[in-house]
Scaffold this motif. Structure first.
Motif, PDB file in Angstrom:
ATOM      1  N   UNK A 168       0.832  -1.201   0.000  1.00 30.83           N
ATOM      2  CA  UNK A 168       0.000   0.000   0.000  1.00 30.83           C
ATOM      3  C   UNK A 168       0.870   1.256   0.000  1.00 30.83           C
ATOM      4  N   UNK A 169       0.666   2.109  -1.008  1.00 29.14           N
ATOM      5  CA  UNK A 169       1.332   3.401  -1.093  1.00 29.14           C
ATOM      6  C   UNK A 169       0.310   4.511  -0.858  1.00 29.14           C
ATOM      7  N   UNK A 170       0.614   5.505  -0.019  1.00 34.59           N
ATOM      8  CA  UNK A 170      -0.324   6.606   0.221  1.00 34.59           C
ATOM      9  C   UNK A 170      -0.196   7.687  -0.854  1.00 34.59           C
ATOM     10  N   UNK A 171      -0.244   7.280  -2.106  1.00 39.14           N
ATOM     11  CA  UNK A 171       0.035   8.171  -3.227  1.00 39.14           C
ATOM     12  C   UNK A 171      -0.853   7.805  -4.408  1.00 39.14           C
ATOM     13  N   UNK A 172      -0.882   8.678  -5.412  1.00 36.66           N
ATOM     14  CA  UNK A 172      -1.458   8.327  -6.690  1.00 36.66           C
ATOM     15  C   UNK A 172      -0.507   7.373  -7.418  1.00 36.66           C
ATOM     16  N   UNK A 173      -1.049   6.591  -8.343  1.00 37.04           N
ATOM     17  CA  UNK A 173      -0.213   5.649  -9.091  1.00 37.04           C
ATOM     18  C   UNK A 173       0.912   6.384  -9.815  1.00 37.04           C
TER      19      UNK A 173
ATOM     20  N   UNK B  10       9.688 -15.367  -4.801  1.00 34.65           N
ATOM     21  CA  UNK B  10      10.602 -16.396  -4.311  1.00 34.65           C
ATOM     22  C   UNK B  10       9.966 -17.224  -3.206  1.00 34.65           C
ATOM     23  N   UNK B  11       9.128 -16.582  -2.382  1.00 35.13           N
ATOM     24  CA  UNK B  11       8.460 -17.268  -1.268  1.00 35.13           C
ATOM     25  C   UNK B  11       7.115 -17.857  -1.679  1.00 35.13           C
ATOM     26  N   UNK B  12       6.806 -17.840  -2.999  1.00 36.06           N
ATOM     27  CA  UNK B  12       5.554 -18.392  -3.523  1.00 36.06           C
ATOM     28  C   UNK B  12       4.339 -17.594  -3.057  1.00 36.06           C
ATOM     29  N   UNK B  13       4.508 -16.272  -2.987  1.00 33.13           N
ATOM     30  CA  UNK B  13       3.397 -15.369  -2.689  1.00 33.13           C
ATOM     31  C   UNK B  13       3.192 -14.435  -3.875  1.00 33.13           C
ATOM     32  N   UNK B  14       1.944 -14.016  -4.070  1.00 30.12           N
ATOM     33  CA  UNK B  14       1.624 -12.981  -5.049  1.00 30.12           C
ATOM     34  C   UNK B  14       1.537 -11.637  -4.334  1.00 30.12           C
ATOM     35  N   UNK B  15       1.555 -10.547  -5.108  1.00 27.01           N
ATOM     36  CA  UNK B  15       1.372  -9.226  -4.515  1.00 27.01           C
ATOM     37  C   UNK B  15       0.166  -8.537  -5.155  1.00 27.01           C
ATOM     38  N   UNK B  16      -0.460  -7.662  -4.383  1.00 25.02           N
ATOM     39  CA  UNK B  16      -1.557  -6.840  -4.853  1.00 25.02           C
ATOM     40  C   UNK B  16      -1.265  -5.406  -4.395  1.00 25.02           C
ATOM     41  N   UNK B  17      -1.104  -4.496  -5.347  1.00 24.93           N
ATOM     42  CA  UNK B  17      -0.746  -3.130  -4.995  1.00 24.93           C
ATOM     43  C   UNK B  17      -1.987  -2.259  -4.844  1.00 24.93           C
ATOM     44  N   UNK B  18      -1.984  -1.448  -3.782  1.00 19.37           N
ATOM     45  CA  UNK B  18      -3.041  -0.483  -3.540  1.00 19.37           C
ATOM     46  C   UNK B  18      -2.419   0.908  -3.482  1.00 19.37           C
ATOM     47  N   UNK B  19      -3.118   1.900  -4.003  1.00 20.03           N
ATOM     48  CA  UNK B  19      -2.718   3.288  -3.822  1.00 20.03           C
ATOM     49  C   UNK B  19      -3.825   3.993  -3.053  1.00 20.03           C
ATOM     50  N   UNK B  20      -3.433   4.664  -1.990  1.00 19.82           N
ATOM     51  CA  UNK B  20      -4.400   5.254  -1.066  1.00 19.82           C
ATOM     52  C   UNK B  20      -4.110   6.739  -0.949  1.00 19.82           C
ATOM     53  N   UNK B  21      -4.912   7.549  -1.609  1.00 15.57           N
ATOM     54  CA  UNK B  21      -4.718   9.000  -1.537  1.00 15.57           C
ATOM     55  C   UNK B  21      -5.951   9.713  -0.989  1.00 15.57           C
ATOM     56  N   UNK B  22      -6.890   8.926  -0.419  1.00  8.92           N
ATOM     57  CA  UNK B  22      -8.090   9.518   0.179  1.00  8.92           C
ATOM     58  C   UNK B  22      -8.637   8.571   1.244  1.00  8.92           C
TER      59      UNK B  22
ATOM     60  N   UNK C 253     -11.085   0.742   1.130  1.00  9.38           N
ATOM     61  CA  UNK C 253     -10.890  -0.264   0.084  1.00  9.38           C
ATOM     62  C   UNK C 253      -9.847  -1.292   0.512  1.00  9.38           C
ATOM     63  N   UNK C 254      -8.772  -0.820   1.127  1.00  9.77           N
ATOM     64  CA  UNK C 254      -7.737  -1.734   1.617  1.00  9.77           C
ATOM     65  C   UNK C 254      -8.297  -2.618   2.723  1.00  9.77           C
TER      66      UNK C 254
END
Length: 339
Positions: free
Chosen positions: A71-76, A98-110, A116-117
């Motif tokens: 999670x980034x507190x910014x616009x994309x 490498x650890x067999x995990x996926x990632x899901x990116x969130x941007x939070x500016x409001x 949503x997160x």
């Protein structure tokens, strides 16, 4: 495990287990309302029929999605253009893979995007969260703590024992740069720092003043807070360098600030580093293209991403005892300071 063609669906499982799709959904999301025998029967079907262990089946058997939220507190656009975050995001993604995990990116500016997160967390779409740009004012930190979500902060240290964090030696690097300028005979030093609510800026300030405290009595110094961009660095430098007590050394909290200082010095005809030494922070890609090339501090971004992911996965899986890690920085000496 053998693989069949097609994907295992909720309806496939429901039909084989003799239950409703809703019961399977509650089992998948680890929600109450499913008897132990039914839950075990559903899990056994996945194993006995040799279905491919896709993300849904894996969640059935472990209660986890093997997905990490970042999670980034910014616009994309701000994330993409930032001098540090793209490389850090790549490091996090590589470590997760490498650890067999996926990632899901969130941007939070409001505030609405904070919810949503939390919806993703409550809906069991992510197992834990990394906050690469968290600060003391970040409302998401408190909300994630309230929801008991495994969380690791990057670049922000906290005394909350429920949170993990990874940081680096901003203070040591700032102290070393300052001591080097003092050793070169600089006697009027200024730190151009970012806002105090940014943890890294507080640490950089601490290092600067720790070095000043050991300096000779004829050294004068001050710290000025500016925005972390070139325009602010240039404006501050123009005022300082045309004043009656112009500095001969400026320690900057970012490469962007430092690039503005170099622009001002060049416009005023001040020789860097003979008359003025300038240093930055972050070792941005443009640091080798400034005139002169910028002395700066390199962050251990690959190591930071790996450490943050390692801590978070240990928290998710209930292994390991360490909740924080401090990594060393590296000073990169170039032309804007004396050798």
């Amino acid at each position: 495990m053998a693989q069949r063609s097609g994907r295992l669906t909720i309806h496939d499982i429901a039909s084989l287990a003799g239950v409703s799709a809703g019961t399977v959904s509650r089992t998948m999301n680890n929600l109450p309302g499913v008897g132990q025998a039914t839950r075990e029967r559903i899990l056994a079907i996945v194993s006995d029929h040799g279905f491919k262990a896709d993300s849904a089946a894996r969640q059935l058997s472990t209660g986890r999605t093997h997905t990490i939220g970042i999670v980034f507190p910014l616009q994309v656009s701000e994330v993409v253009m930032h001098p540090v975050y793209p490389e850090l995001l790549g490091a996090l993604g590589d470590a997760a893979q490498t650890a067999d995990y996926d990632i899901m990116m969130f941007t939070v500016s409001s505030p609405e995007q904070v919810e949503h997160v939390l919806d993703a967390v409550d809906g069991k779409r992510v197992d834990g969260v990394v906050l690469p740009a968290a600060g003391s004012r970040d409302p998401l930190v408190r909300r994630l703590t309230e929801h008991d979500v495994p969380t690791v902060l990057i670049g922000h240290r906290t005394r909350d024992q429920t949170l993990g964090w990874v940081d680096c030696t901003h203070d040591d690097a700032a102290a070393q740069l300052t001591r080097e300028m003092l050793a070169h005979g600089r006697r009027r030093l200024v730190m151009l720092n970012g806002p105090a609510h940014v943890s890294a800026c507080r640490l950089r300030s601490r290092g600067f003043w720790a070095a000043i405290e050991t300096a000779a009595s004829n050294v004068t110094s001050e710290e000025i807070v500016v925005e972390m961009d070139a325009a602010s660095g240039r404006a501050a430098a123009m005022a300082l360098l045309t004043g009656s007590d112009a500095p001969d050394g400026i320690v900057c909290a970012s490469d962007a600030i430092a690039s503005g200082v170099l622009d001002a010095a060049r416009e005023l005809g001040i020789d860097v580093p003979a008359q003025l030494e300038v240093s930055g922070f972050d070792d941005s890609s443009f640091a080798i293209h400034t005139t002169p090339q910028l002395t700066t501090v390199r962050m251990p971004l690959l190591e930071t991403g790996a450490a943050a992911m390692r801590l978070l996965i240990a928290m998710i899986e209930g292994s390991g005892t360490s909740r924080h890690e401090i990594l060393p920085t590296t000073i990169v000496h170039r032309e804007s300071t004396l050798p």
